[in-house]
Design a protein around this motif. Structure first.
Motif, short mmCIF file in Angstrom:
data_model
loop_
_atom_site.label_atom_id
_atom_site.label_comp_id
_atom_site.label_asym_id
_atom_site.label_seq_id
_atom_site.Cartn_x
_atom_site.Cartn_y
_atom_site.Cartn_z
N LEU A 5 0.81 -1.22 0.00
CA LEU A 5 0.00 0.00 0.00
C LEU A 5 0.85 1.27 0.00
O LEU A 5 0.59 2.19 -0.79
N PRO A 6 1.89 1.38 0.86
CA PRO A 6 2.77 2.56 0.72
C PRO A 6 3.43 2.64 -0.66
O PRO A 6 3.64 3.75 -1.17
N LEU A 7 3.73 1.49 -1.25
CA LEU A 7 4.34 1.49 -2.58
C LEU A 7 3.38 2.09 -3.60
O LEU A 7 3.79 2.84 -4.50
N PRO A 43 -2.80 11.01 -14.73
CA PRO A 43 -4.04 10.29 -15.06
C PRO A 43 -3.79 8.83 -15.44
O PRO A 43 -4.57 7.94 -15.06
N GLU A 44 -2.70 8.57 -16.17
CA GLU A 44 -2.39 7.18 -16.54
C GLU A 44 -1.99 6.37 -15.31
O GLU A 44 -2.27 5.17 -15.23
N ALA A 45 -1.31 7.01 -14.36
CA ALA A 45 -0.92 6.32 -13.13
C ALA A 45 -2.15 5.95 -12.30
O ALA A 45 -2.24 4.85 -11.74
N VAL A 46 -3.10 6.87 -12.18
CA VAL A 46 -4.33 6.59 -11.43
C VAL A 46 -5.11 5.46 -12.10
O VAL A 46 -5.58 4.52 -11.44
N LEU A 47 -5.24 5.53 -13.42
CA LEU A 47 -5.91 4.44 -14.14
C LEU A 47 -5.15 3.14 -13.98
O LEU A 47 -5.75 2.06 -13.88
N GLY A 48 -3.82 3.22 -13.96
CA GLY A 48 -3.02 2.02 -13.78
C GLY A 48 -3.28 1.36 -12.45
O GLY A 48 -3.38 0.13 -12.35
N ALA A 49 -3.41 2.17 -11.39
CA ALA A 49 -3.69 1.62 -10.06
C ALA A 49 -5.07 0.96 -10.02
O ALA A 49 -5.23 -0.15 -9.52
N VAL A 50 -6.04 1.65 -10.58
CA VAL A 50 -7.41 1.12 -10.56
C VAL A 50 -7.52 -0.13 -11.43
O VAL A 50 -8.04 -1.17 -11.00
N CYS A 51 -7.02 -0.05 -12.65
CA CYS A 51 -7.13 -1.18 -13.58
C CYS A 51 -6.29 -2.37 -13.11
O CYS A 51 -6.68 -3.52 -13.29
N ALA A 85 -0.08 -1.31 -7.47
CA ALA A 85 1.09 -0.47 -7.20
C ALA A 85 1.95 -0.31 -8.46
O ALA A 85 2.42 0.80 -8.76
N LEU A 86 2.14 -1.39 -9.20
CA LEU A 86 2.92 -1.29 -10.44
C LEU A 86 2.22 -0.39 -11.45
O LEU A 86 2.87 0.38 -12.18
N GLY A 87 0.89 -0.46 -11.50
CA GLY A 87 0.15 0.43 -12.38
C GLY A 87 0.29 1.88 -11.96
O GLY A 87 0.37 2.78 -12.82
#
Length: 286
Positions: A156-158, A175-183, A214-216
């Protein structure tokens, strides 16, 4: 950089060796710390005495490292990454019992990975972020191999750290990072439930969802396909090899986290190049 590059690379190698030594401690102690906390919570909930209440407290900093057999404290000059293990010939200085080669292997791997990051990114904000990501992935891979757990204390911290680094688009636009986390989370969550509905079994743990999220968050949603592809291929090959060599049954669970971590690290360095090559091969302009 051209004039002082060797100072940077030498420092990165040494830093990686030292961090690798610390990651050995994290991989060994953090699961035990979590287990002790879970036991205390359960005893408190059930209003029962904690059988481990009299045990000395365990943390990442204390007690000092010691031999598990003779309990002798490891002296500072016996705790030099890689070198001490070689000079001691892989044995405790006090009682002579064998010390696992995993310790110097992890230290050396962390040092070389950190050095490779310096060669790839140079002295930059990307290098700083890539080091944090690499060290966390290595710790998670070790813990998952040992316990089949991916602790929230790291995943989670990652995730949040990846979003913070991408506030300025360090690795991907925000925006791509947020979508990456969600997706990333929803992708494996969906696979988990489809597999469970089809077979009645749990194919993976929630820690895998959080790790891919986290990787997303670090690399953006466009990196997710190559991470899934690489991790699935490596996991399948390793699983089949273990079944063939050791006779493991197909129902024996294998951790997925190490392959996700390895695929994420490869995508960190070369994901854009591989994706562009793939798109070019199929006739799509990246």
């Amino acid at each position: 950089m051209a004039e002082h590059g060797w100072w940077l690379y030498s420092s990165l190698l040494l830093l990686g060796l030292v961090v690798g030594s610390f990651l050995n401690v994290v991989a060994y102690r953090l699961p035990k710390m979590l287990e002790a906390q879970w036991r205390r919570d359960c005893c408190e909930l059930l209003e029962q005495p904690d059988p481990g209440a009299g045990d000395p407290p365990l943390s990442l900093a204390s007690p000092n490292s010691h031999c598990p057999r003779c309990k002798a404290a490891v002296k500072p000059w016996h705790n030099i990454p890689v070198l001490s293990w070689l000079l001691l010939r892989g044995r405790c200085a006090s009682c002579g019992c064998a010390i696992s080669p995993r310790y110097p292997i992890v230290e050396l791997a962390c040092g070389l990975l950190t050095l490779l990051l310096g060669l790839h990114f140079g002295l930059s904000l990307q290098l700083l972020g890539a080091m944090f990501l690499t060290w966390a992935l290595l710790a998670l891979a070790l813990i998952d191999l040992d316990t089949q757990l991916l602790p929230d204390n790291i995943t989670l911290p990652l995730l949040w750290l990846g979003l913070l680094f991408n506030l300025t688009g360090t690795f991907a636009p925000l925006p791509e990072a947020v979508l990456g986390a969600v997706c990333g989370y929803l992708l494996l969550w969906s696979v988990y439930w489809l597999f469970k509905l089809a077979t009645g079994k749990e194919g993976m743990g929630y820690g895998d969802f959080k790790l891919l999220a986290a990787l997303g968050a670090w690399l953006g949603w466009e990196a997710l396909p190559i991470i899934i592809l690489l991790s699935s291929l490596v996991g399948a090959v390793v699983g089949l090899a273990l079944m063939a060599l050791s006779g493991r049954g197909k129902d024996v669970p294998l951790p997925f986290g190490p392959w996700l971590a390895a695929a994420g690290w490869l995508a960190l360095l070369w994901g854009d190049t591989w994706m562009a090559s793939y798109l070019g091969a199929v006739g799509i302009s990246p």
